[in-house]
Design a protein around this motif. Structure first.
Motif, PDB file in Angstrom:
ATOM      1  N   SER A 298      10.755  -6.662 -12.268  1.00  0.00           N
ATOM      2  CA  SER A 298       9.897  -6.458 -13.448  1.00  0.00           C
ATOM      3  C   SER A 298      10.756  -6.325 -14.704  1.00  0.00           C
ATOM      4  O   SER A 298      10.399  -6.836 -15.771  1.00  0.00           O
ATOM      5  CB  SER A 298       9.026  -5.207 -13.278  1.00  0.00           C
TER       6      SER A 298
ATOM      7  N   ILE B  68       4.908  -4.761 -11.146  1.00  0.00           N
ATOM      8  CA  ILE B  68       4.976  -5.907 -12.070  1.00  0.00           C
ATOM      9  C   ILE B  68       3.878  -5.790 -13.130  1.00  0.00           C
ATOM     10  O   ILE B  68       4.090  -6.074 -14.316  1.00  0.00           O
ATOM     11  CB  ILE B  68       4.813  -7.244 -11.292  1.00  0.00           C
ATOM     12  N   ASP B  69       2.716  -5.358 -12.710  1.00  0.00           N
ATOM     13  CA  ASP B  69       1.578  -5.263 -13.623  1.00  0.00           C
ATOM     14  C   ASP B  69       1.864  -4.264 -14.754  1.00  0.00           C
ATOM     15  O   ASP B  69       1.628  -4.553 -15.922  1.00  0.00           O
ATOM     16  CB  ASP B  69       0.347  -4.817 -12.819  1.00  0.00           C
TER      17      ASP B  69
ATOM     18  N   ALA C 217      11.109  -4.486  -6.726  1.00  0.00           N
ATOM     19  CA  ALA C 217       9.974  -4.688  -7.639  1.00  0.00           C
ATOM     20  C   ALA C 217      10.356  -4.253  -9.050  1.00  0.00           C
ATOM     21  O   ALA C 217      10.079  -4.944 -10.037  1.00  0.00           O
ATOM     22  CB  ALA C 217       8.760  -3.897  -7.154  1.00  0.00           C
TER      23      ALA C 217
ATOM     24  N   TRP D  19       4.111  -3.770  -4.967  1.00  0.00           N
ATOM     25  CA  TRP D  19       5.023  -4.635  -5.739  1.00  0.00           C
ATOM     26  C   TRP D  19       4.292  -5.178  -6.961  1.00  0.00           C
ATOM     27  O   TRP D  19       4.790  -5.152  -8.082  1.00  0.00           O
ATOM     28  CB  TRP D  19       5.466  -5.799  -4.838  1.00  0.00           C
ATOM     29  N   ARG D  20       3.049  -5.670  -6.726  1.00  0.00           N
ATOM     30  CA  ARG D  20       2.251  -6.214  -7.841  1.00  0.00           C
ATOM     31  C   ARG D  20       1.941  -5.131  -8.870  1.00  0.00           C
ATOM     32  O   ARG D  20       1.895  -5.411 -10.069  1.00  0.00           O
ATOM     33  CB  ARG D  20       0.935  -6.806  -7.329  1.00  0.00           C
ATOM     34  N   THR D  21       1.715  -3.912  -8.420  1.00  0.00           N
ATOM     35  CA  THR D  21       1.411  -2.823  -9.358  1.00  0.00           C
ATOM     36  C   THR D  21       2.590  -2.585 -10.295  1.00  0.00           C
ATOM     37  O   THR D  21       2.421  -2.400 -11.503  1.00  0.00           O
ATOM     38  CB  THR D  21       1.085  -1.525  -8.581  1.00  0.00           C
TER      39      THR D  21
ATOM     40  N   ALA E  91       3.142  -5.658  -0.688  1.00  0.00           N
ATOM     41  CA  ALA E  91       2.888  -6.602  -1.791  1.00  0.00           C
ATOM     42  C   ALA E  91       1.987  -5.993  -2.850  1.00  0.00           C
ATOM     43  O   ALA E  91       2.158  -6.262  -4.049  1.00  0.00           O
ATOM     44  CB  ALA E  91       2.288  -7.893  -1.244  1.00  0.00           C
TER      45      ALA E  91
END
Ligand SMILES: NC(=O)c1ccc[n+]([C@@H]2O[C@H](COP(=O)([O-])OP(=O)(O)OC[C@H]3O[C@@H](n4cnc5c(N)ncnc54)[C@H](O)[C@@H]3O)[C@@H](O)[C@H]2O)c1
Length: 259
Positions: free
Chosen positions: A155, A108-109, A151, A104-106, A101
């Motif tokens: 994104s 999206i970021d 991811a 994944w967030r990276t 996770a």
């Protein structure tokens, strides 16, 4: 001459290597003043030093203050901003059952929130000027799912929603926002330094077979070149595309055909 962008002021994020570097070089060749922005400030400086009228800027596009500073630097130097190319992007390919996770967030970021911040600070200048062109580098993975690469695809799908929404907000101000969805740039550092290896591992194939497989998926039979993409950047940045906004244009050799 319709696609004349001579004298315009452009920012390119992720301009230190790969496609971003090619976009910087092409915009400079078209007569633009270019702010080359990258997390890797050394690479950005090397690219900028090779262009006729350019400056480099070290930026992490996920950091709002840094993105604001990047736009302010271009405006301080050249008095305006005409073109924002939101190109910086990363890819971490993992099977969904193993997806981390935090990674994944990276993705999206950088790919989504970073693009949003570039839109935000470019929009402020465009609204003041009542003109401007935003070009976001998306991907064919913004139009359809990507195997063991959720991811990245998520994104890029999100970034198309971002561009369509921003286009609606900019339209009354004489400014536009469009995206380009390139096919695979098989000779880019992204593929050569990491993707071929990652995909070969994920699919249990050799690197040579992965390349053959990807070329075989393209009706026109080859990977995308930098020129294929920079031609579209110039078009979307110029008045030749003045009746186009909110579009996500496939440049995929026919691999993705949208209705
Ligand atoms: N290479 C391909 O096949 C391909 C295909 C379709 C779309 N794209 C898209 O094109 C864009 C450029 O890809 P590329 O192949 O040139 O990648 P690349 O990895 O060669 O270059 C990306 C650049 O972005 C910079 N960067 C990364 N994170 C950043 C951050 N947080 N802030 C600022 N800069 C950052 C890196 O330092 C690097 O210089 C990406 O948006 C990618 O998704 C690439």
């Amino acid at each position: 001459m319709l696609a004349n962008i001579e004298g315009r002021v452009a920012i390119v994020t992720g301009g230190g290597q790969g496609l971003g570097e090619a976009i910087c070089r092409r915009l400079a060749a078209e007569g633009c003043k270019v702010l080359v922005a990258d997390l890797n400030g050394g690479n950005a400086a090397t690219v900028a030093a090779d262009l006729p009228e350019a400056m480099s800027y070290t930026v992490d596009v996920t950091d709002e203050a840094q993105v604001a500073g990047m736009v302010a630097a271009a405006v301080a130097r050249w008095g305006r901003l005409d073109i924002m190319v939101a190109n910086a992007g990363i890819l971490i390919a993992e099977a969904i059952e193993d997806a981390d996770a935090a990674k994944w967030r990276t993705v999206i970021d950088v790919n989504l929130v970073g693009a949003m911040l570039c839109c935000k600070y470019a929009a402020r200048e465009f609204i003041t000027q009542q003109s401007g062109a935003l070009v976001a580098i998306n991907s064919k993975s913004g139009k359809r799912g990507s195997f063991r690469n959720s991811a990245y695809a998520a994104s890029k799908f999100g970034a198309i929603g971002l561009i369509q929404s921003v286009a609606l907000e900019l339209a009354p101000h004489g400014a536009r926002a469009n995206a380009i969805c390139p096919g695979n740039l098989l000779d880019s550092p992204l593929w050569q330094d990491s993707l071929f290896e990652q995909y070969a591992r994920n699919r249990g194939m050799s690197v040579a077979d992965v390349r053959k497989m990807y070329e075989g998926q393209v009706p026109l039979g080859r990977g995308a070149s930098y020129d294929d993409i920079t031609n579209m950047v110039v078009f979307l940045a110029s008045d030749a595309s003045s009746y186009m906004t909110g579009q996500a244009i496939n440049v995929t050799g026919g691999q993705v055909m949208s209705p």
